[in-house]
Design a protein around this motif. Structure first.
Motif: not given
Length: 181
Positions: A130-159
């Motif tokens: 979940s961390k790797r996937r969230a970071e990959a999405v954040a890189r897309v956001a940064n690539g188009v100039g969208a400001p990312v405040l935080a990147v969080n990952w929770y695994g299976e904790r919040y279904p």
């Protein structure tokens, strides 16, 4: 009660300050009142505040399970199956286009990206995925100039749904994008 405690402490502080040659802070008059309120930070999270006008105290407001209380809108939920291949964190071409369009058109000041998984693998593995996937999405956001405040990952904790069915597990494999307005 506070006034009774302040006077002896103020006397001790004054004595120490005189010894050190420092200025002495005066105790708060017993007629002044502390006014409790809630402060909301620019990221949308609440803090408890006690303020007498000259000095105050602030602490993060949290839920019973320790998460901050925040005013944010989940403005995008992307099933990870549509963005990533099974057991992978590389975004597909179509997934990248969808995300780029989303970040370009969303009306937000900044974004918080959270990654989630179903419960099929170990908790440790799901946290890493979940961390790797969230970071990959954040890189897309940064690539188009969208400001990312935080990147969080929770695994299976919040279904979002049960992990006992295939449909429920599919809902739990997601990346949520939170818009901070």
């Amino acid at each position: 009660m506070i006034g009774k405690l302040v006077k002896p402490l103020a006397g001790a502080a004054a004595a120490l300050a005189l010894l050190a040659g420092a200025a002495v802070a005066q105790p708060v008059a017993s007629s002044e009142r502390y006014i409790p309120t809630i402060w909301i930070d620019p990221d949308g999270c609440e803090h408890w505040v006690m303020d007498d006008g000259a000095e105050g105290y602030m602490d993060a407001r949290q839920t019973r399970d320790g998460r901050p209380v925040c005013h944010r809108d989940v403005c995008g939920v992307f099933p990870t199956d549509q963005l990533f291949a099974t057991d992978r964190a590389g975004i597909s071409g179509e997934g990248r286009r969808r995300l780029e369009n989303f970040f370009k058109t969303a009306q937000a000041r900044s974004f918080i990206i959270t990654g989630h998984t179903d419960s099929r693998a170990s908790d440790e593995y799901n946290m890493r995925l979940s961390k790797r996937r969230a970071e990959a999405v954040a890189r897309v956001a940064n690539g188009v100039g969208a400001p990312v405040l935080a990147v969080n990952w929770y695994g299976e904790r919040y279904p979002r749904a049960t992990n006992s069915t295939a449909a429920g597990m599919a809902q739990n494999r997601r990346v949520e994008i939170i818009c901070v307005k």
